[in-house]
Design a protein around this motif. Structure first.
Motif, PDB file in Angstrom:
ATOM      1  N   GLY A 273       0.785  -1.228   0.000  1.00 32.11           N
ATOM      2  CA  GLY A 273       0.000   0.000   0.000  1.00 32.11           C
ATOM      3  C   GLY A 273       0.813   1.272   0.000  1.00 32.11           C
ATOM      4  O   GLY A 273       0.268   2.355   0.258  1.00 32.11           O
ATOM      5  N   ILE A 274       2.125   1.164  -0.256  1.00 35.57           N
ATOM      6  CA  ILE A 274       2.963   2.376  -0.291  1.00 35.57           C
ATOM      7  C   ILE A 274       3.769   2.390  -1.602  1.00 35.57           C
ATOM      8  O   ILE A 274       4.916   2.838  -1.638  1.00 35.57           O
ATOM      9  N   GLU A 275       3.146   1.882  -2.680  1.00 36.74           N
ATOM     10  CA  GLU A 275       3.865   1.713  -3.947  1.00 36.74           C
ATOM     11  C   GLU A 275       4.458   3.014  -4.460  1.00 36.74           C
ATOM     12  O   GLU A 275       5.562   3.036  -5.020  1.00 36.74           O
ATOM     13  N   GLU A 276       3.745   4.120  -4.258  1.00 34.45           N
ATOM     14  CA  GLU A 276       4.241   5.409  -4.740  1.00 34.45           C
ATOM     15  C   GLU A 276       5.551   5.786  -4.058  1.00 34.45           C
ATOM     16  O   GLU A 276       6.501   6.258  -4.697  1.00 34.45           O
ATOM     17  N   PHE A 277       5.600   5.572  -2.751  1.00 31.28           N
ATOM     18  CA  PHE A 277       6.817   5.862  -1.989  1.00 31.28           C
ATOM     19  C   PHE A 277       7.941   4.919  -2.416  1.00 31.28           C
ATOM     20  O   PHE A 277       9.089   5.346  -2.629  1.00 31.28           O
ATOM     21  N   LYS A 278       7.625   3.642  -2.553  1.00 29.40           N
ATOM     22  CA  LYS A 278       8.642   2.661  -2.927  1.00 29.40           C
ATOM     23  C   LYS A 278       9.181   2.928  -4.336  1.00 29.40           C
ATOM     24  O   LYS A 278      10.382   2.781  -4.593  1.00 29.40           O
ATOM     25  N   GLU A 279       8.307   3.305  -5.238  1.00 27.17           N
ATOM     26  CA  GLU A 279       8.743   3.603  -6.593  1.00 27.17           C
ATOM     27  C   GLU A 279       9.751   4.746  -6.591  1.00 27.17           C
ATOM     28  O   GLU A 279      10.711   4.766  -7.379  1.00 27.17           O
ATOM     29  N   ARG A 280       9.538   5.680  -5.686  1.00 26.09           N
ATOM     30  CA  ARG A 280      10.396   6.861  -5.636  1.00 26.09           C
ATOM     31  C   ARG A 280      11.720   6.601  -4.920  1.00 26.09           C
ATOM     32  O   ARG A 280      12.779   7.094  -5.348  1.00 26.09           O
ATOM     33  N   TYR A 281      11.663   5.788  -3.825  1.00 28.61           N
ATOM     34  CA  TYR A 281      12.822   5.706  -2.942  1.00 28.61           C
ATOM     35  C   TYR A 281      13.463   4.334  -2.809  1.00 28.61           C
ATOM     36  O   TYR A 281      14.621   4.242  -2.380  1.00 28.61           O
ATOM     37  N   LEU A 282      12.771   3.261  -3.114  1.00 30.33           N
ATOM     38  CA  LEU A 282      13.285   1.938  -2.764  1.00 30.33           C
ATOM     39  C   LEU A 282      14.637   1.653  -3.405  1.00 30.33           C
ATOM     40  O   LEU A 282      15.566   1.180  -2.719  1.00 30.33           O
ATOM     41  N   ASP A 283      14.793   1.917  -4.688  1.00 27.57           N
ATOM     42  CA  ASP A 283      16.078   1.640  -5.344  1.00 27.57           C
ATOM     43  C   ASP A 283      17.200   2.473  -4.737  1.00 27.57           C
ATOM     44  O   ASP A 283      18.315   1.972  -4.508  1.00 27.57           O
ATOM     45  N   ARG A 284      16.921   3.751  -4.468  1.00 27.20           N
ATOM     46  CA  ARG A 284      17.947   4.614  -3.872  1.00 27.20           C
ATOM     47  C   ARG A 284      18.340   4.113  -2.486  1.00 27.20           C
ATOM     48  O   ARG A 284      19.532   4.100  -2.122  1.00 27.20           O
ATOM     49  N   ILE A 285      17.346   3.698  -1.718  1.00 28.20           N
ATOM     50  CA  ILE A 285      17.636   3.208  -0.366  1.00 28.20           C
ATOM     51  C   ILE A 285      18.438   1.912  -0.435  1.00 28.20           C
ATOM     52  O   ILE A 285      19.398   1.724   0.323  1.00 28.20           O
ATOM     53  N   ARG A 286      18.065   1.012  -1.335  1.00 28.67           N
ATOM     54  CA  ARG A 286      18.814  -0.242  -1.474  1.00 28.67           C
ATOM     55  C   ARG A 286      20.283   0.031  -1.797  1.00 28.67           C
ATOM     56  O   ARG A 286      21.188  -0.558  -1.191  1.00 28.67           O
ATOM     57  N   LYS A 287      20.515   0.908  -2.753  1.00 29.17           N
ATOM     58  CA  LYS A 287      21.895   1.220  -3.138  1.00 29.17           C
ATOM     59  C   LYS A 287      22.650   1.843  -1.975  1.00 29.17           C
ATOM     60  O   LYS A 287      23.829   1.539  -1.737  1.00 29.17           O
ATOM     61  N   PHE A 288      21.973   2.721  -1.246  1.00 32.38           N
ATOM     62  CA  PHE A 288      22.602   3.362  -0.097  1.00 32.38           C
ATOM     63  C   PHE A 288      22.972   2.331   0.963  1.00 32.38           C
ATOM     64  O   PHE A 288      24.092   2.336   1.490  1.00 32.38           O
ATOM     65  N   VAL A 289      22.034   1.441   1.296  1.00 29.02           N
ATOM     66  CA  VAL A 289      22.283   0.428   2.326  1.00 29.02           C
ATOM     67  C   VAL A 289      23.403  -0.512   1.891  1.00 29.02           C
ATOM     68  O   VAL A 289      24.240  -0.929   2.711  1.00 29.02           O
ATOM     69  N   ASP A 290      23.455  -0.842   0.608  1.00 27.95           N
ATOM     70  CA  ASP A 290      24.496  -1.743   0.109  1.00 27.95           C
ATOM     71  C   ASP A 290      25.889  -1.119   0.158  1.00 27.95           C
ATOM     72  O   ASP A 290      26.878  -1.832   0.333  1.00 27.95           O
ATOM     73  N   SER A 291      25.947   0.203   0.044  1.00 28.09           N
ATOM     74  CA  SER A 291      27.264   0.814  -0.160  1.00 28.09           C
ATOM     75  C   SER A 291      27.723   1.785   0.914  1.00 28.09           C
ATOM     76  O   SER A 291      28.928   2.066   1.017  1.00 28.09           O
ATOM     77  N   ARG A 292      26.797   2.310   1.742  1.00 32.55           N
ATOM     78  CA  ARG A 292      27.196   3.436   2.591  1.00 32.55           C
ATOM     79  C   ARG A 292      27.120   3.177   4.090  1.00 32.55           C
ATOM     80  O   ARG A 292      27.455   4.067   4.872  1.00 32.55           O
ATOM     81  N   LEU A 293      26.702   2.001   4.512  1.00 28.75           N
ATOM     82  CA  LEU A 293      26.612   1.758   5.958  1.00 28.75           C
ATOM     83  C   LEU A 293      27.998   1.728   6.607  1.00 28.75           C
ATOM     84  O   LEU A 293      28.114   1.887   7.825  1.00 28.75           O
TER      85      LEU A 293
END
Length: 445
Positions: A273-293
């Motif tokens: 139920g949050i597809e709009e938010f995920k479409e906007r941010y999910l890929d960016r967040i995944r890349k950030f978590v994979d590379s910047r922690l």
């Protein structure tokens, strides 16, 4: 080829479809509450219920439902109850008193509760709870320790009455029984929003002292991060985190933050139920978590690790029904942890905000005065809360906290649509742009 076993996510989907099918009653206007109580190589077992989350607090009919991982079939739902005989025997063994009457009582999220009266006294009542998500023997000992070592006017805890042999029984059956004294009063979650500003100022100072008292509990020598548990052999020790299922115990705050943020990403990926938010941010967040922690600064290690009641929110505070600023008991010590004190941010922040569907409602009038009153009541922690170490910790912790927004109702007025995810967007954008900048800042509508 052998048939693949059902995954936990597939089992959740099967369970929800069953609960909404009408098999245990009408689901109209209700949601499903569920918790995994057992996972083996052959089965998943759940406690599940239909609940009116927006309705008044009342007893809930919960069922144990087992799903066979190979056949993907569900067992018939088994009501989770304590019989009159079981209540009688438990109360007698724990208190030496005889059952006079029992009634279903308002349940917690992870328990089934009964209010019990005894023949020996009309002035004493007990609460008997079935608990699957906590070691009852450990809870009893920690609650007794708090009662014996901390001023009850600052951090009041209901007296506990251990049932002989309950540790062994819980180890076998997976569910423990806990008996505490019934404390008359109201849940602060319902009374606090109705208080005057002056009354809230009094209340937040009192609850600040309760937090401080908890934070001063002596931890085991090695200050690991995880669940605080007790047993007869080791006394107090620190085990894996159960509150957020992070694993551990963690030897560093950076390790804890990495696990917390990764867990939040998994929750974001699963949220519906949050597809709009995920479409906007999910890929960016995944890349950030994979590379910047790996960029979490070492200064966060300066944040004190303390004992916390990890669920010490207004929903677990009983106040006097005559004087609603008087704290009568802090209940549900199911999640006691050794953790950075600043990880209590959300629970404390809710003292300064109104309840809301998005999880972080608008601030009360004069919220800054409430914050000042809270932290000024515990000046040692006020200084720590203003430190660079805490500010950096909260930057990363809030990224995990606000990463997954709540489902946004479709019928919101246009002027509320933007505001609903405003805090999620602000926190996520701030950290992504600081450590992984992008030129695209469009906010989802």
């Amino acid at each position: 080829m052998s048939e693949e076993l059902m995954t936990q996510d597939e089992a959740v989907s099967t369970l929800l479809a069953y609960m909404f099918s009408g098999a245990i009653g009408s689901s109209e206007g209700k949601g499903v509450g569920y918790a995994l109580v057992e996972a083996t190589s052959t089965n998943f077992a759940w406690w599940a219920s239909l609940e009116d989350f927006d309705g008044p607090a009342m007893p809930i009919d919960r069922y144990r439902i087992t799903i066979d991982r190979r056949s993907k079939k569900l067992s018939p739902p088994k009501p989770i109850t304590l019989s009159q005989t079981e209540l009688t025997e438990a109360v007698l063994a724990a208190t030496g008193q005889h059952l006079a009457s029992s009634t279903r009582f308002t349940d917690g999220m992870l328990s089934i509760s009964y209010k019990v009266m005894v023949q020996e006294s009309q002035d004493i009542a007990y609460v008997v709870q079935l608990r699957h998500h906590g070691d009852v023997a450990s809870m009893n000992h920690i609650m007794a320790l708090v009662s014996a070592t901390i001023d009850p006017y600052i951090l009041p805890v209901p007296p506990v009455y251990p049932i002989p042999g309950e540790k062994k029984r819980q180890d076998i059956e997976g569910v423990g029984r806990q008996i505490t004294q019934f404390i008359q009063g109201d849940i602060a979650y319902s009374t606090y929003p109705r208080l005057s500003h002056k009354e809230r100022l009094v209340f937040v100072q009192k609850i600040a002292l309760a937090f401080q008292a908890c934070w001063r509990i002596q931890l085991p020598e090695a200050h690991l991060i995880g669940e605080l548990i007790w047993d007869k052999v080791d006394g107090l020790s620190i085990g894996p985190d159960r509150h957020h299922s992070l694993g551990g115990p963690f030897r560093s705050i950076r390790g804890y933050l990495r696990a917390y943020i990764k867990s939040s990403l998994l929750a974001l990926e699963k949220q519906q139920g949050i597809e709009e938010f995920k479409e906007r941010y999910l890929d960016r967040i995944r890349k950030f978590v994979d590379s910047r922690l790996c960029d979490i600064p070492a200064i966060v290690e300066d944040v004190p690790i303390v004992a916390v009641h990890a669920d010490m929110g207004l929903h677990n505070i009983i106040v006097s029904n005559q004087t609603p600023t008087e704290i009568r008991a802090i209940i549900d010590w199911e999640f006691v942890a050794s953790a950075p004190y600043a990880s209590m941010y959300r629970i404390i922040e809710m003292l300064f905000r109104k309840p809301a569907e998005n999880g972080f409602g608008p601030e009360f009038d004069y919220a800054d005065e409430l914050r000042e009153a809270f932290w000024s009541a515990i000046p040692e922690w006020k200084l720590l809360n203003q430190s660079k170490a805490t500010k950096v910790f909260l930057e990363w912790f809030k990224f995990g906290l606000y990463m997954k927004p709540e489902h946004r109702p479709r019928d919101l007025p246009e002027d509320e649509v933007q505001d609903f995810w405003q805090e999620n967007v602000r926190v996520v954008e701030n950290i992504l742009n600081k450590y992984s900048p992008t030129q695209d800042h469009k906010v989802p509508r």
